[in-house]
Design a protein around this motif. Structure first.
Motif, PDB file in Angstrom:
ATOM      1  N   ARG A  63       0.837  -1.205   0.000  1.00  0.00           N
ATOM      2  CA  ARG A  63       0.000   0.000   0.000  1.00  0.00           C
ATOM      3  C   ARG A  63       0.872   1.256   0.000  1.00  0.00           C
ATOM      4  NH1 ARG A  63      -5.217   1.404   3.267  1.00  0.00           N
ATOM      5  NH2 ARG A  63      -4.819   3.539   3.871  1.00  0.00           N
ATOM      6  N   ASP A  64       1.879   1.281   0.865  1.00  0.00           N
ATOM      7  CA  ASP A  64       2.768   2.445   0.952  1.00  0.00           C
ATOM      8  C   ASP A  64       3.517   2.670  -0.359  1.00  0.00           C
ATOM      9  OD1 ASP A  64       1.894   2.727   3.551  1.00  0.00           O
ATOM     10  OD2 ASP A  64       3.821   2.208   4.470  1.00  0.00           O
ATOM     11  N   ARG A  65       3.988   1.592  -0.974  1.00  0.00           N
ATOM     12  CA  ARG A  65       4.685   1.726  -2.262  1.00  0.00           C
ATOM     13  C   ARG A  65       3.755   2.344  -3.305  1.00  0.00           C
ATOM     14  NH1 ARG A  65       6.912  -3.265  -0.933  1.00  0.00           N
ATOM     15  NH2 ARG A  65       5.407  -4.359  -2.239  1.00  0.00           N
ATOM     16  N   TRP A  66       2.516   1.889  -3.341  1.00  0.00           N
ATOM     17  CA  TRP A  66       1.568   2.432  -4.305  1.00  0.00           C
ATOM     18  C   TRP A  66       1.290   3.906  -4.013  1.00  0.00           C
ATOM     19  CZ3 TRP A  66      -3.172   4.775  -4.491  1.00  0.00           C
ATOM     20  CH2 TRP A  66      -3.716   4.911  -5.757  1.00  0.00           C
ATOM     21  N   LEU A  67       1.081   4.246  -2.749  1.00  0.00           N
ATOM     22  CA  LEU A  67       0.812   5.638  -2.388  1.00  0.00           C
ATOM     23  C   LEU A  67       1.988   6.538  -2.763  1.00  0.00           C
ATOM     24  CD1 LEU A  67      -0.926   5.070   1.066  1.00  0.00           C
ATOM     25  CD2 LEU A  67      -2.020   5.859  -1.053  1.00  0.00           C
ATOM     26  N   VAL A  68       3.204   6.075  -2.507  1.00  0.00           N
ATOM     27  CA  VAL A  68       4.391   6.838  -2.880  1.00  0.00           C
ATOM     28  C   VAL A  68       4.467   6.992  -4.402  1.00  0.00           C
ATOM     29  CG1 VAL A  68       6.923   6.784  -2.890  1.00  0.00           C
ATOM     30  CG2 VAL A  68       5.683   6.337  -0.773  1.00  0.00           C
ATOM     31  N   SER A  69       4.064   5.965  -5.137  1.00  0.00           N
ATOM     32  CA  SER A  69       4.073   6.050  -6.604  1.00  0.00           C
ATOM     33  C   SER A  69       3.061   7.092  -7.103  1.00  0.00           C
ATOM     34  CB  SER A  69       3.778   4.688  -7.236  1.00  0.00           C
ATOM     35  OG  SER A  69       2.394   4.384  -7.190  1.00  0.00           O
ATOM     36  N   GLN A  70       2.125   7.478  -6.254  1.00  0.00           N
ATOM     37  CA  GLN A  70       1.140   8.514  -6.576  1.00  0.00           C
ATOM     38  C   GLN A  70       1.595   9.893  -6.070  1.00  0.00           C
ATOM     39  OE1 GLN A  70      -1.563   7.476  -8.535  1.00  0.00           O
ATOM     40  NE2 GLN A  70      -0.175   5.718  -8.473  1.00  0.00           N
ATOM     41  N   SER A  71       2.882   9.985  -5.733  1.00  0.00           N
ATOM     42  CA  SER A  71       3.494  11.242  -5.246  1.00  0.00           C
ATOM     43  C   SER A  71       2.960  11.677  -3.888  1.00  0.00           C
ATOM     44  CB  SER A  71       3.328  12.372  -6.269  1.00  0.00           C
ATOM     45  OG  SER A  71       3.916  12.013  -7.490  1.00  0.00           O
ATOM     46  N   LEU A  72       2.625  10.702  -3.049  1.00  0.00           N
ATOM     47  CA  LEU A  72       2.213  11.003  -1.682  1.00  0.00           C
ATOM     48  C   LEU A  72       3.348  10.656  -0.726  1.00  0.00           C
ATOM     49  CD1 LEU A  72      -1.417   9.558  -1.611  1.00  0.00           C
ATOM     50  CD2 LEU A  72      -0.677  11.879  -2.122  1.00  0.00           C
ATOM     51  N   VAL A  73       3.389  11.365   0.384  1.00  0.00           N
ATOM     52  CA  VAL A  73       4.297  11.036   1.481  1.00  0.00           C
ATOM     53  C   VAL A  73       3.453  10.289   2.504  1.00  0.00           C
ATOM     54  CG1 VAL A  73       5.705  11.983   3.346  1.00  0.00           C
ATOM     55  CG2 VAL A  73       5.732  13.059   1.087  1.00  0.00           C
ATOM     56  N   VAL A  74       3.957   9.144   2.964  1.00  0.00           N
ATOM     57  CA  VAL A  74       3.209   8.331   3.920  1.00  0.00           C
ATOM     58  C   VAL A  74       3.881   8.424   5.285  1.00  0.00           C
ATOM     59  CG1 VAL A  74       2.372   6.018   4.482  1.00  0.00           C
ATOM     60  CG2 VAL A  74       2.512   6.752   2.080  1.00  0.00           C
ATOM     61  N   GLN A  75       3.087   8.769   6.274  1.00  0.00           N
ATOM     62  CA  GLN A  75       3.562   8.835   7.653  1.00  0.00           C
ATOM     63  C   GLN A  75       2.762   7.824   8.469  1.00  0.00           C
ATOM     64  OE1 GLN A  75       6.060  10.937   8.903  1.00  0.00           O
ATOM     65  NE2 GLN A  75       5.843   9.754  10.751  1.00  0.00           N
ATOM     66  N   ARG A  76       3.440   6.795   8.966  1.00  0.00           N
ATOM     67  CA  ARG A  76       2.783   5.800   9.813  1.00  0.00           C
ATOM     68  C   ARG A  76       3.088   6.109  11.271  1.00  0.00           C
ATOM     69  NH1 ARG A  76       0.147   1.759   7.934  1.00  0.00           N
ATOM     70  NH2 ARG A  76       0.108   1.522   5.680  1.00  0.00           N
ATOM     71  N   ILE A  77       2.052   6.062  12.083  1.00  0.00           N
ATOM     72  CA  ILE A  77       2.166   6.371  13.506  1.00  0.00           C
ATOM     73  C   ILE A  77       1.510   5.248  14.283  1.00  0.00           C
ATOM     74  CG2 ILE A  77       1.485   8.001  15.311  1.00  0.00           C
ATOM     75  CD1 ILE A  77       1.363  10.112  13.026  1.00  0.00           C
TER      76      ILE A  77
END
Length: 105
Positions: A63-77
């Motif tokens: 999921r994170d890889r896909w989100l990053v491929s959409q030019s998003l920054v992912v922050q998991r907390i």
């Protein structure tokens, strides 16, 4: 929403001038993000204890890889971090979002 998500949302939902705006339960593709700041393209995910299991961890990585491929920054907390100091987490997310959006934090 889970308890830590409700706690964090109660702090992130306020709309103040010159502060990044967050949305909750925001759809992106086939995924629903816990929180999203559109100006910063910041996706925020709150991870409970199930996210430590192998299958869930593998899903989160895809999921994170896909989100990053959409030019998003992912922050998991982690949910436990939210329980420990929700105000610090909220303030940190606002600072991060402002920085990513090129605003003065």
């Amino acid at each position: 929403m889970t308890e830590p998500e409700v706690m964090l949302w109660s702090r992130l939902r306020r709309r103040l001038p010159d502060e990044p705006v967050f949305r909750r339960q925001h759809p992106v593709g086939v995924y629903i993000l816990d929180f999203f700041c559109p100006t910063a393209r910041l996706a925020v995910e709150i991870d409970g204890h199930l996210h430590g299991e192998d299958a869930q961890r593998a899903h989160d990585e895809r999921r994170d890889r896909w989100l990053v491929s959409q030019s998003l920054v992912v922050q998991r907390i982690t949910a436990s971090s939210v329980f420990e100091d929700v105000d610090e987490i909220a303030d940190g997310l606002r600072i991060l979002a402002a920085s990513l959006a090129g605003q003065k934090p």
